[in-house]
Design a protein around this motif. Structure first.
Motif, PDB file in Angstrom:
ATOM      1  N   LEU A   8      -8.368 134.174 -73.954  1.00 17.09           N
ATOM      2  CA  LEU A   8      -7.039 134.772 -73.804  1.00 17.09           C
ATOM      3  C   LEU A   8      -6.203 133.945 -72.833  1.00 17.09           C
ATOM      4  N   PHE A   9      -6.829 133.514 -71.736  1.00 20.58           N
ATOM      5  CA  PHE A   9      -6.103 132.668 -70.786  1.00 20.58           C
ATOM      6  C   PHE A   9      -5.756 131.319 -71.413  1.00 20.58           C
ATOM      7  N   GLU A  10      -6.684 130.745 -72.184  1.00 19.33           N
ATOM      8  CA  GLU A  10      -6.399 129.455 -72.819  1.00 19.33           C
ATOM      9  C   GLU A  10      -5.239 129.553 -73.804  1.00 19.33           C
ATOM     10  N   TRP A  11      -5.250 130.585 -74.626  1.00 18.77           N
ATOM     11  CA  TRP A  11      -4.149 130.748 -75.585  1.00 18.77           C
ATOM     12  C   TRP A  11      -2.825 131.010 -74.862  1.00 18.77           C
ATOM     13  N   SER A  12      -2.870 131.771 -73.778  1.00 18.00           N
ATOM     14  CA  SER A  12      -1.650 132.006 -73.016  1.00 18.00           C
ATOM     15  C   SER A  12      -1.079 130.687 -72.508  1.00 18.00           C
ATOM     16  N   TRP A  13      -1.945 129.844 -71.992  1.00 15.41           N
ATOM     17  CA  TRP A  13      -1.515 128.522 -71.527  1.00 15.41           C
ATOM     18  C   TRP A  13      -0.932 127.693 -72.673  1.00 15.41           C
ATOM     19  N   LEU A  14      -1.612 127.691 -73.817  1.00  9.63           N
ATOM     20  CA  LEU A  14      -1.145 126.886 -74.946  1.00  9.63           C
ATOM     21  C   LEU A  14       0.187 127.398 -75.486  1.00  9.63           C
ATOM     22  N   PHE A  15       0.377 128.716 -75.497  1.00 10.88           N
ATOM     23  CA  PHE A  15       1.679 129.232 -75.905  1.00 10.88           C
ATOM     24  C   PHE A  15       2.769 128.796 -74.917  1.00 10.88           C
ATOM     25  N   SER A  16       2.434 128.696 -73.640  1.00 15.07           N
ATOM     26  CA  SER A  16       3.390 128.176 -72.658  1.00 15.07           C
ATOM     27  C   SER A  16       3.736 126.724 -72.966  1.00 15.07           C
ATOM     28  N   GLU A  17       2.718 125.934 -73.308  1.00 13.71           N
ATOM     29  CA  GLU A  17       2.952 124.540 -73.668  1.00 13.71           C
ATOM     30  C   GLU A  17       3.786 124.421 -74.937  1.00 13.71           C
ATOM     31  N   ALA A  39      11.705 126.782 -81.538  1.00 12.58           N
ATOM     32  CA  ALA A  39      10.876 127.196 -82.677  1.00 12.58           C
ATOM     33  C   ALA A  39      11.316 128.573 -83.172  1.00 12.58           C
ATOM     34  N   PRO A  40      11.242 128.812 -84.486  1.00 11.71           N
ATOM     35  CA  PRO A  40      11.778 130.065 -85.040  1.00 11.71           C
ATOM     36  C   PRO A  40      11.080 131.327 -84.547  1.00 11.71           C
ATOM     37  N   ASN A  41       9.824 131.231 -84.144  1.00 10.02           N
ATOM     38  CA  ASN A  41       9.089 132.417 -83.691  1.00 10.02           C
ATOM     39  C   ASN A  41       8.919 132.434 -82.177  1.00 10.02           C
ATOM     40  N   MET A  42       9.852 131.809 -81.457  1.00 11.83           N
ATOM     41  CA  MET A  42       9.667 131.654 -80.012  1.00 11.83           C
ATOM     42  C   MET A  42       9.630 132.990 -79.269  1.00 11.83           C
ATOM     43  N   GLU A  43      10.385 133.970 -79.709  1.00  8.94           N
ATOM     44  CA  GLU A  43      10.353 135.265 -79.031  1.00  8.94           C
ATOM     45  C   GLU A  43       8.961 135.874 -79.109  1.00  8.94           C
ATOM     46  N   ALA A  44       8.346 135.780 -80.295  1.00 11.20           N
ATOM     47  CA  ALA A  44       6.989 136.301 -80.461  1.00 11.20           C
ATOM     48  C   ALA A  44       5.988 135.496 -79.636  1.00 11.20           C
ATOM     49  N   VAL A  45       6.191 134.198 -79.543  1.00  8.98           N
ATOM     50  CA  VAL A  45       5.305 133.341 -78.754  1.00  8.98           C
ATOM     51  C   VAL A  45       5.350 133.736 -77.287  1.00  8.98           C
ATOM     52  N   ARG A  46       6.547 133.903 -76.754  1.00 11.34           N
ATOM     53  CA  ARG A  46       6.685 134.249 -75.335  1.00 11.34           C
ATOM     54  C   ARG A  46       6.108 135.637 -75.045  1.00 11.34           C
ATOM     55  N   LEU A  47       6.299 136.566 -75.968  1.00  6.36           N
ATOM     56  CA  LEU A  47       5.743 137.898 -75.784  1.00  6.36           C
ATOM     57  C   LEU A  47       4.216 137.845 -75.797  1.00  6.36           C
ATOM     58  N   ALA A  48       3.666 137.115 -76.754  1.00  5.16           N
ATOM     59  CA  ALA A  48       2.207 137.008 -76.866  1.00  5.16           C
ATOM     60  C   ALA A  48       1.617 136.312 -75.648  1.00  5.16           C
ATOM     61  N   ARG A  49       2.292 135.276 -75.173  1.00  2.00           N
ATOM     62  CA  ARG A  49       1.815 134.556 -73.990  1.00  2.00           C
ATOM     63  C   ARG A  49       1.587 135.514 -72.821  1.00  2.00           C
ATOM     64  N   GLY A  50       2.540 136.381 -72.564  1.00  2.40           N
ATOM     65  CA  GLY A  50       2.410 137.333 -71.467  1.00  2.40           C
ATOM     66  C   GLY A  50       1.347 138.375 -71.720  1.00  2.40           C
ATOM     67  N   ARG A  51       1.301 138.889 -72.944  1.00  6.02           N
ATOM     68  CA  ARG A  51       0.333 139.938 -73.263  1.00  6.02           C
ATOM     69  C   ARG A  51      -1.102 139.442 -73.180  1.00  6.02           C
ATOM     70  N   LEU A  52      -1.345 138.211 -73.612  1.00  7.48           N
ATOM     71  CA  LEU A  52      -2.697 137.653 -73.562  1.00  7.48           C
ATOM     72  C   LEU A  52      -3.205 137.582 -72.119  1.00  7.48           C
ATOM     73  N   ALA A  53      -2.382 137.054 -71.233  1.00  6.18           N
ATOM     74  CA  ALA A  53      -2.788 136.943 -69.832  1.00  6.18           C
ATOM     75  C   ALA A  53      -2.965 138.326 -69.199  1.00  6.18           C
ATOM     76  N   GLU A  54      -2.070 139.251 -69.534  1.00  4.38           N
ATOM     77  CA  GLU A  54      -2.160 140.598 -68.967  1.00  4.38           C
ATOM     78  C   GLU A  54      -3.418 141.311 -69.448  1.00  4.38           C
TER      79      GLU A  54
END
Length: 377
Positions: free
Chosen positions: A236-245, A253-268
Motif C-alpha cells: 500500500l505504501f509502495e503504490w501510494s509512492w508510485l501514484f505520487s510519482e 493525466a485524465p484520471n488524475m483526480e482518482a490517482v490523487r484520491l487513491a494515493r492518500g487512501r492507500l497510505a491512510e
C-alpha cells in the motif's frame, strides 16, 4: 535519528559491503546472500531480479553523490545482458543463471523483467548511453509479446504456474516505466504507465477504500471471499509512492483526480490497519477488512513506510518528522544493528527475534529508496 546517520551508514557500511564482499568479481555478478558473519553463501542459481536491483541501486548511488559506484554496476549489467537475455535463443530474459554460466531456470518472469527495465533506466541516467534505452525498448516490446493477456494486464510467469494474477509484478513494472519516462521523456513509457495505473484503479483497489489486493482471479476479480483476501501494508505504501510519482510526471493525466484520491487512501489504510500504533512497525499482511494475517515483520515494509513519510514531511504533514525519527531508531535497533556493519535482518517474529538465517542482497533496493527519501526531504 539524523540524516547524517543514514548517510554515514550507507556510505561507510552498506554500500561498501554489498559492492565488496557482496560482489563476485570472478563472475562479475552480485552475490544473493551473505551470512551474518558477512560471508557469501553459494547458491545453485542467481536470479535476474537480484542482479537488476543491485545494478539500479549502485547506479543511483553515484547520481546521489556516494562516489564512483556505477562502473561496477554497469560491468555487472553488461554481464547480465550477455548471460540472461535471449540466453536460450528465445525472446526475453531467463529467470536465473547457474554457477557454470548457463541458464538454470528458463522461465520468463514478469517481476524479473520489471526490474531489468528499472535497471536499464538508471543505467541510462548515469551514463547517457543510448544503448541502454535501446535494450529497454526491445524488452518492453518483448514483455507484451510474452506476457500480455486478452483481458488486460499480464501473466506472472511463462509458462504460467497457475491462473492467479498478482499485483506485485505489475506494481514494479509501473515503477520501471515511470523511471524510463523520467530519464528519456519518451511518451512510449508513459502510455504503458497509464495503462497500469488504470488497471490498479479498476481492479486492484477495492472501490471506496485504500485496500489493494495481492491476488486476483483470471477475470481480475478478488481471489477469495470478502474478508479473506490478502493485503500487504508495505505494498500500500509502495503504490501510494508510485501514484505520487505518476502525478508528478503526468499531472494532466485524465484520471488524475482518482490517482490523487487513491494515493492518500492507500497510505491512510496502511497506517490505520497495518502499522502498530505504539511501535510504528509495519506488519507483513492483513485482510481487506484490516484483520492481521501475519504478525511477523520484514525490513522492506518499514523502509517503504519511511519513504512515504519523507514525502509527507516535504508536504507539511505535522506527524511525519516524529514518525521518521521513531522509524529510523527502530530500523537501526531491530533490523540493521551495528554488529552487522551494513547488513540487516530481513524478517523478525512477533517477539523481535530473527526469522531468517542470512542477509539477502535484494533488501538493499528497498532500504536505499527509503534512506535517500529521508536524505532528500
Amino acid at each position: 535519528m539524523s540524516k547524517d546517520t543514514w548517510r554515514a551508514w550507507l556510505s561507510e557500511h552498506a554500500l561498501p559491503l554489498w559492492s565488496g564482499i557482496g560482489f563476485d568479481a570472478g563472475r562479475r555478478l552480485f552475490h544473493e546472500r551473505l551470512t551474518f558473519d558477512r560471508q557469501p553463501i553459494p547458491l545453485p542459481a542467481l536470479r535476474l531480479m537480484v542482479q537488476a536491483r543491485q545494478v539500479s541501486t549502485y547506479c543511483r548511488a553515484q547520481l546521489d553523490g556516494f562516489g564512483s559506484t556505477a562502473d561496477q554496476a554497469l560491468t555487472c549489467l553488461h554481464e547480465v545482458q550477455n548471460r540472461y537475455w535471449h540466453a536460450d535463443d528465445a525472446a526475453g530474459w531467463i529467470f536465473s543463471l547457474g554457477p557454470d554460466g548457463r541458464p538454470a531456470d528458463r522461465r520468463r518472469d514478469l517481476y524479473a523483467h520489471a526490474f531489468i527495465l528499472f535497471a536499464y533506466g538508471w543505467a541510462y541516467r548515469v551514463s547517457n548511453d543510448p544503448t541502454y534505452l535501446k535494450v529497454a525498448r526491445e524488452t518492453a516490446l518483448e514483455i507484451d509479446q510474452i506476457f500480455q493477456t486478452d483481458r488486460g494486464g499480464y501473466l506472472d510467469t511463462v509458462p504460467p504456474a497457475d491462473t492467479i494474477h498478482r499485483q506485485n509484478p505489475h506494481m514494479h513494472l509501473l515503477e520501471a516505466y515511470l523511471v524510463l519516462f523520467d530519464v528519456s521523456g519518451d511518451p512510449f513509457y508513459l502510455d504503458y504507465a497509464q495503462r497500469l495505473v488504470t488497471l490498479a484503479l479498476e481492479h486492484f483497489i477495492l472501490p471506496g477504500t485504500g485496500m489493494l489486493l495481492e491476488f486476483l482471479d483470471s477475470a481480475w476479480e478478488p481471489l477469495q471471499a470478502a474478508g479473506h483476501n490478502r493485503v500487504e501494508p508495505g505494498h500500500l505504501f509502495e503504490w501510494s509512492w508510485l501514484f505520487s510519482e505518476f502525478a508528478r510526471l503526468a499531472p494532466n493525466a485524465p484520471n488524475m483526480e482518482a490517482v490523487r484520491l487513491a494515493r492518500g487512501r492507500l497510505a491512510e489504510a496502511a497506517l490505520a490497519h497495518g502499522v502498530d500504533p505504539e511501535t510504528l512497525v509495519v506488519c507483513d499482511a492483513m485482510t481487506e477488512h484490516g484483520k492481521r494475517l501475519e504478525d511477523s515483520t520484514r525490513i522492506w515494509p518499514q523502509t517503504e513506510f519511511i519513504r512515504v513519510l519523507a514525502l509527507q514531511a516535504r508536504e507539511g504533514d505535522p506527524r511525519a518528522d516524529d514518525f521518521i525519527a521513531r522509524q529510523s531508531r527502530c530500523f537501526f535497533e531491530k533490523y540493521a544493528p551495528a554488529r552487522l556493519s551494513g547488513g540487516w535482518i530481513d524478517r523478525l517474529d512477533v517477539h523481535g527475534m530473527p526469522l531468517s538465517d542470512h542477509m539477502p542482497a535484494s533488501s538493499l533496493y528497498h532500504i536505499y529508496g527509503g534512506a535517500t527519501a529521508i536524505l532528500s526531504r
